[in-house]
Structure formats: C-alpha cells, structure tokens
Design a protein around this motif. Sequence first.
Motif, PDB file in Angstrom:
ATOM      1  N   ASN A 297      42.269   4.476  39.698  1.00  0.00           N
ATOM      2  CA  ASN A 297      41.513   5.508  40.423  1.00  0.00           C
ATOM      3  C   ASN A 297      42.454   6.504  41.090  1.00  0.00           C
ATOM      4  O   ASN A 297      43.565   6.162  41.492  1.00  0.00           O
ATOM      5  N   ASP A 298      41.976   7.747  41.207  1.00  0.00           N
ATOM      6  CA  ASP A 298      42.678   8.782  41.970  1.00  0.00           C
ATOM      7  C   ASP A 298      44.097   9.042  41.444  1.00  0.00           C
ATOM      8  O   ASP A 298      45.048   9.154  42.217  1.00  0.00           O
ATOM      9  N   ILE A 299      44.215   9.148  40.115  1.00  0.00           N
ATOM     10  CA  ILE A 299      45.537   9.425  39.523  1.00  0.00           C
ATOM     11  C   ILE A 299      45.573  10.784  38.822  1.00  0.00           C
ATOM     12  O   ILE A 299      46.539  11.099  38.125  1.00  0.00           O
ATOM     13  N   THR A 300      44.540  11.590  39.019  1.00  0.00           N
ATOM     14  CA  THR A 300      44.487  12.883  38.323  1.00  0.00           C
ATOM     15  C   THR A 300      45.657  13.778  38.706  1.00  0.00           C
ATOM     16  O   THR A 300      46.328  14.355  37.837  1.00  0.00           O
ATOM     17  N   THR A 301      45.917  13.902  40.001  1.00  0.00           N
ATOM     18  CA  THR A 301      46.994  14.805  40.443  1.00  0.00           C
ATOM     19  C   THR A 301      48.363  14.380  39.918  1.00  0.00           C
ATOM     20  O   THR A 301      49.083  15.218  39.347  1.00  0.00           O
ATOM     21  N   PRO A 302      48.771  13.117  40.072  1.00  0.00           N
ATOM     22  CA  PRO A 302      50.087  12.755  39.529  1.00  0.00           C
ATOM     23  C   PRO A 302      50.171  12.910  38.017  1.00  0.00           C
ATOM     24  O   PRO A 302      51.225  13.308  37.500  1.00  0.00           O
ATOM     25  N   LEU A 303      49.092  12.640  37.296  1.00  0.00           N
ATOM     26  CA  LEU A 303      49.112  12.842  35.841  1.00  0.00           C
ATOM     27  C   LEU A 303      49.317  14.309  35.498  1.00  0.00           C
ATOM     28  O   LEU A 303      50.124  14.650  34.619  1.00  0.00           O
ATOM     29  N   ILE A 304      48.595  15.192  36.189  1.00  0.00           N
ATOM     30  CA  ILE A 304      48.723  16.628  35.909  1.00  0.00           C
ATOM     31  C   ILE A 304      50.147  17.103  36.193  1.00  0.00           C
ATOM     32  O   ILE A 304      50.755  17.826  35.390  1.00  0.00           O
ATOM     33  N   VAL A 305      50.698  16.692  37.340  1.00  0.00           N
ATOM     34  CA  VAL A 305      52.051  17.138  37.716  1.00  0.00           C
ATOM     35  C   VAL A 305      53.081  16.661  36.692  1.00  0.00           C
ATOM     36  O   VAL A 305      53.919  17.442  36.214  1.00  0.00           O
ATOM     37  N   LEU A 306      53.010  15.394  36.306  1.00  0.00           N
ATOM     38  CA  LEU A 306      53.992  14.855  35.364  1.00  0.00           C
ATOM     39  C   LEU A 306      53.822  15.472  33.983  1.00  0.00           C
ATOM     40  O   LEU A 306      54.814  15.791  33.306  1.00  0.00           O
ATOM     41  N   PHE A 307      52.578  15.672  33.546  1.00  0.00           N
ATOM     42  CA  PHE A 307      52.344  16.321  32.249  1.00  0.00           C
ATOM     43  C   PHE A 307      52.835  17.767  32.268  1.00  0.00           C
ATOM     44  O   PHE A 307      53.386  18.258  31.273  1.00  0.00           O
ATOM     45  N   LEU A 308      52.650  18.454  33.391  1.00  0.00           N
ATOM     46  CA  LEU A 308      53.133  19.830  33.484  1.00  0.00           C
ATOM     47  C   LEU A 308      54.650  19.887  33.376  1.00  0.00           C
ATOM     48  O   LEU A 308      55.202  20.777  32.704  1.00  0.00           O
ATOM     49  N   TYR A 309      55.325  18.974  34.052  1.00  0.00           N
ATOM     50  CA  TYR A 309      56.782  18.931  33.931  1.00  0.00           C
ATOM     51  C   TYR A 309      57.189  18.705  32.472  1.00  0.00           C
ATOM     52  O   TYR A 309      58.081  19.390  31.943  1.00  0.00           O
ATOM     53  N   ALA A 310      56.557  17.741  31.815  1.00  0.00           N
ATOM     54  CA  ALA A 310      56.919  17.422  30.430  1.00  0.00           C
ATOM     55  C   ALA A 310      56.600  18.579  29.497  1.00  0.00           C
ATOM     56  O   ALA A 310      57.413  18.943  28.626  1.00  0.00           O
ATOM     57  N   ALA A 311      55.408  19.192  29.660  1.00  0.00           N
ATOM     58  CA  ALA A 311      54.999  20.274  28.754  1.00  0.00           C
ATOM     59  C   ALA A 311      55.856  21.519  28.960  1.00  0.00           C
ATOM     60  O   ALA A 311      56.311  22.146  27.992  1.00  0.00           O
ATOM     61  N   ALA A 312      56.081  21.896  30.232  1.00  0.00           N
ATOM     62  CA  ALA A 312      56.899  23.080  30.492  1.00  0.00           C
ATOM     63  C   ALA A 312      58.325  22.876  29.997  1.00  0.00           C
ATOM     64  O   ALA A 312      58.933  23.793  29.413  1.00  0.00           O
ATOM     65  N   ALA A 313      58.848  21.696  30.192  1.00  0.00           N
ATOM     66  CA  ALA A 313      60.208  21.419  29.725  1.00  0.00           C
ATOM     67  C   ALA A 313      60.293  21.460  28.212  1.00  0.00           C
ATOM     68  O   ALA A 313      61.252  22.008  27.646  1.00  0.00           O
ATOM     69  N   THR A 314      59.294  20.900  27.523  1.00  0.00           N
ATOM     70  CA  THR A 314      59.283  20.933  26.060  1.00  0.00           C
ATOM     71  C   THR A 314      59.224  22.370  25.557  1.00  0.00           C
ATOM     72  O   THR A 314      59.894  22.730  24.573  1.00  0.00           O
ATOM     73  N   ALA A 315      58.439  23.210  26.238  1.00  0.00           N
ATOM     74  CA  ALA A 315      58.345  24.614  25.840  1.00  0.00           C
ATOM     75  C   ALA A 315      59.688  25.323  26.000  1.00  0.00           C
ATOM     76  O   ALA A 315      60.103  26.109  25.133  1.00  0.00           O
ATOM     77  N   VAL A 316      60.393  25.033  27.091  1.00  0.00           N
ATOM     78  CA  VAL A 316      61.713  25.652  27.313  1.00  0.00           C
ATOM     79  C   VAL A 316      62.698  25.209  26.234  1.00  0.00           C
ATOM     80  O   VAL A 316      63.440  26.022  25.665  1.00  0.00           O
ATOM     81  N   ILE A 317      62.699  23.901  25.939  1.00  0.00           N
ATOM     82  CA  ILE A 317      63.613  23.387  24.910  1.00  0.00           C
ATOM     83  C   ILE A 317      63.295  24.012  23.560  1.00  0.00           C
ATOM     84  O   ILE A 317      64.200  24.404  22.801  1.00  0.00           O
TER      85      ILE A 317
END
Length: 684
Positions: A297-317
């Motif tokens: 329960n209540d894990i939406t925010t940490p999932l979004i933050v971690l996915f954003l880091y991974a997605a933005a980093a993949t886009a930069v690479i």
Amino acid sequence: MARRPARADPGGAERRSGVLKIGAALAVVLVAQALLALCLVSAQQLLVPRNMPFGVTGPPSPVVAAVASRGGLDLTSYPDESAVMDAAGRGELYGAYLGQKSSDTLVVVPAKSFFAQTELEPAFLAAAHKLDRPVTVRKVAPLASGDPVGAVTSLLLLPLLIGGYLAAVLVFKAAHGVAAAPWRAAILIGYALVGALLTDLIAGPGIGAYSSSHFWPLLPCFWLITSAVALAAAAVQALAGKLGTLLVAVLFIVVGGPPAGGLGTYLLPVYWRNIGVLLPPQNAVTLVNHVLYFDGNDITTPLIVLFLYAAAATAVIAWFGRVRPARAATGTGAPQLPSPSPGRTAGAPGRRRAVIGMLAALAVCTVMQSLFATTYMSAGHAPKASDLPFGAVGSSPVLAAAEKNISLKVTEYPDEAAARTAMDEARIFGALVPSGGSDTLIVVPSMSDLAPLDLAVRFEEAARATGHRLQVRQYAPLPLVAKDPFGLVQALMLVPLLIGGYMSSTLLMAATGRAAGRWRAAQLAGFAVVSGLVVDLIVCYWLQGFPSSRFWITWPICSLIVAVVAFVAAILQKLLGPIGTLVTVVLMILLGNPSSGGASGVPYLPAFWRDLGPYLPPRNGYILLHHTIYFDGHGTSQALINLLIYLGVAAAVLIVLDLSRTEAEVPTDATEAAAVSVPIGAVP
C-alpha cells in the motif's frame, strides 16, 4: 655586464607540479570527508518526531493534547475507529489514539518506525497515567522476528544503492570512458537484475531477515532500485564525463544516503526529509518498507520517482549513444560504408578484450554487492543481547525471572555506590538494586541506544510476573548532550574517519601514479592530523554532537584512526596495486565497521562479529572515541594499545616500502579513484 641567461630547471617544475597534484588530491579527500561527516551526523544525530502523521478519533482527549503540546505530531482526525485503523494498516500513520468513554487505546505501528514507537508509547502512557486515564496499547503491522528493531529496510539499501552505483562506475572504466555506448543501458539493467536476485537470496532465504513469502514481491523492487541508481549514474557520466561519477557519488550516496530514513523519515530534520524525497534512497526505503510490512500500500510516489529516474536516464544514454551520433553522421552527408575486412579483423581482439573487461568489472561489482548484503545484514538485522554485562546489588526474584528472556553476565556488587562506579568505568550496562518489595533498575543510556530499552522491557515483564514493583532510572557518568540523545554520534563520525583514511591513500596513489613514495608516510600522517581536526570541529562545535570539553582529546583520537587506516591502505596498495583499495574496503568497511558494535554495543552482535571486532581498527577506534567522550577514558587501554600497534607496525612497513626503489607506475585516474572510494560505506 651582460646578464647570464637563467638555466632551465625541468626537475624543479616537475616537483612543483607533483606537490600541487598531491595537495589537490588531499584537498578533495578533505572536502569529501567533511561533507560526509556533516551530512551523516546532522541528519541522524537527533532523531525525534517532527510533523509525524498521527491519527485521532473519538471525543477530544486531554492525553493527546498533553503529548501534542510538546510538538512533533501532525494530528489528523478520522470519523471512526475503522477509518483510523485502515490508515495505520496502509502505513500512512506512525500511530493513533482512539478516545473512548471509559478507557482509551493507543495504536502503535512498529513497522513504520521502531524508534518512533519507543518515543510515542512512553510519552502517551506517562501522560495518561498523570491524568489518571486508563489506556491499552494495540500494535498494527508488528515487526517480524527476523527484524525486531526494523533495521532490515535500511540494511537492504546498502547493497542495492552501492551495487547500482559501482556497476555504472566500473562499466564506465571497462568501456574506457565511453559513458553513452548504446548497449550500456541494457548491460546495467541486466546487471541490476542479477544484483537484485543475489541480494534477495542472501537477505531472505540465506540469512532469514524476512520470510520467504516476500522473496518474489521484493525482487522487482530491488531490480528497480538498482536499475534507477545505475542508469542515473551512467546518464550523469554521459553528461559530465569522468566528473559525473564523482557527482553521482555526492548526490546519491553522500547527500542522498543520510536522509534515506530507514529509522523513520519523520524522525529526520525537516530539511533533510525534504531533500531525501527528491532522491532515490529515501524512495527506495519507503518502497521496500511498504512492500515488506504494508502489503504494497501507498507505494505510488516511490514507484513514480524511481521509474522517472530510470526512464530519464535511459533517454539520456540513448541520446548520447545512438540519436546524436546518428544525426551527426547524417548531417555530414558522408556515406556510411562498411569497414574493410582487415579493420574488422583488427577490431575483433579489441572487442574481445572490452567484453572480458566488462565481465570482470561486473564480477567485481557482484562480489562487492553480495558482501555488503551478507556482512551488514548478518551483523545487524536482529540485535540480541548475549552476556550483557550487568550488575546486581543483592538478590531478587526479578533478576532470575528477567534472565529467562535476556542473556546477562551478572556481577555482584556490595552496594549501589560500587555499581555506579562500575557504570562510571563502562564495565556494566545497568544494575538492579533491590529494596524490600520494590526494586530499582538503573540503565546507562550513554553505553548503548538499545540496552536501556531492552533491559527496561525485560525487567518490567519480570516484575509483573513476580508481583514486584519496579522503578527504572537512568544514569550516565557524563550525560548525553541535547543534540545526541541516543548516543549515535560516535558511530556516525567513525564512518568518515575510515573513508577519509583509505581515500587519502587512494588519491595520493592516483595523483603520483605510484602506490608509495619516499614521503608517503609523512604525507598521510600530516593529512591525518588535519582531517582529524576538521571532523572534530564539524561534529563538536558546528553540530554540537558531543561536549566541547572533549574537543582536544577527541582530535588526536580522530587523527589516529585516520592514520591507521591510511597506512594499512598504502601498504596493501603498494603490495597489490589498485586492488589494494578493495582489500582495504573489505577489511575496514565490510568486516570492520559491522563488527565495531556501534551505538547498540558489542553484546548485541552475533558471535562471529563479536569475536572478530577486537582484531580490526574500527572496533578499537569506536571504543576509544566513545569511552573517552562519555566515560573519561575508562576501558580504553586495550583499544588504544591495539591501534598504536597497528600504527607502529604499519608505519614501519610503509617506510621500508617507501624507501625501496622498485616502485612501478600505477595508471589510476584521480577522478575515477575518488568516485570509486567516496561512496563505500557512506550509507549508514
């Protein structure tokens, strides 16, 4: 008379250049060490409720008003008991108070924060007793038997965070600085899965820190955390080159690690909590904790933050690895011709060497991540007292009953004064003083952050079982200062001292291109004196982490710890080359730091770690620091002797090695050396 032309002095210019490089390298270490000490201690020295979410329901209670008047709680009203219990079960609250007609109920949530519970429960029970209001305590989301103090979440962060970071750094090195190669993201994501699987296997089925039913739910969480850190590090390297590795170490480890909030994010200073929510470590802790104890329960925010880091980093690479090179090639208008056959043949051995180097780098990272998961988890996930030194003044059935639930090493004393003398000399963690039908338990908070609570709980249970009255009193030869109420500071300041020691030797090796030199011992000794002073100034005067009366005696102790670690690192680097840094990390951080005993105390370590500690500098350094500050130096003789033996033997060996002229050059980049050595052990 004509002026004679000045003769060139290439040797002098080279010496000046060497001195500047050495000075710059040691300055980098000093800044990193100071920043680490400042972040670690300021974030965790004073863990008290700050705007802590707390639920209330029912008629207004004077008990809640009495506790809330002291500050620290953010009260939220709920319409009924069901609503507040649902919120607590989802992990949204640290506790709740259910007001009722005849008696009230205090709800505590140990899995949200064990240390928050130890703050809230006594405060509410004391207020209720003072107001003559009956209160019962109800637990929601209790901690597992393999995690009795809620340490597992923060211990899991160590291998996940450091594994992801090291993977990015070592792959970058193996790829010869090609940070944005198109295949790099795939390799790091693949490694993240391997690292996550190993961490899950070691911590769960291997050590038993959590039940096997959590193995599969936690695996994708571990994978996401390691991927986000590794990919973000690779993206910053693509943007900033070699300097990017050091930047990520500062952001994710030095700055991001201390406010991760493994003991409870709402115990952190507000500014640290706000900084942490923007970085992967705190979101990783929240994600793991809520999957482990709150059914996801209540894990939406940490999932979004971690996915954003991974997605933005993949886009930069991807941009630096494929899109930009492709656009540049198209813009030239030059036809893309296949390479001739000889070129392909010549490139094949190079590609094979690159692949072998990559696999070797990932193997090293796998070993390091597995070691972090094994050592810290096995040493700290379930602290349980074994032969805890304890005093008794006379006999009492309460003591016999308490010994059924806690392992004590009891020493008899003729009177309370003799027992207090033993406490003054750091020989016992507490004492029981019987007096007719009422007993007094004396605990020593400056000896351990955990023992006073543990002793109080066990002896109160024993007193109820035997029908005796028990009074609990605190006693400390030198009371803990206001900004270190739990005696955590010495354990926190030990980390930058250890890291500064081996980092100074590592960057000197990088700056000079040699693992030793004629003045290496003197350079390291001089750095130790300065760095000990800097850490002492920051912790004592800036952060007020211990009494200022102990400033001057603490300085040489800090310098001694730094010098011992630096000399040992320099010897290992001389004998083994750059790999000597990793061996030093294993000895000082992976084995030494977990076996130091830390704020909880040596009796709470498992047998292996308890027996290993005396042979390594961290245990001796911690005892020397802690007992000098809070016990007037009692009980430090053996620790001081051990450290001086280390220092004397290591200095003699290092001087002999420095004077030898068989030194080969060691090709190590200074930025790379700093980036690799900064983060190790920087996450508490």
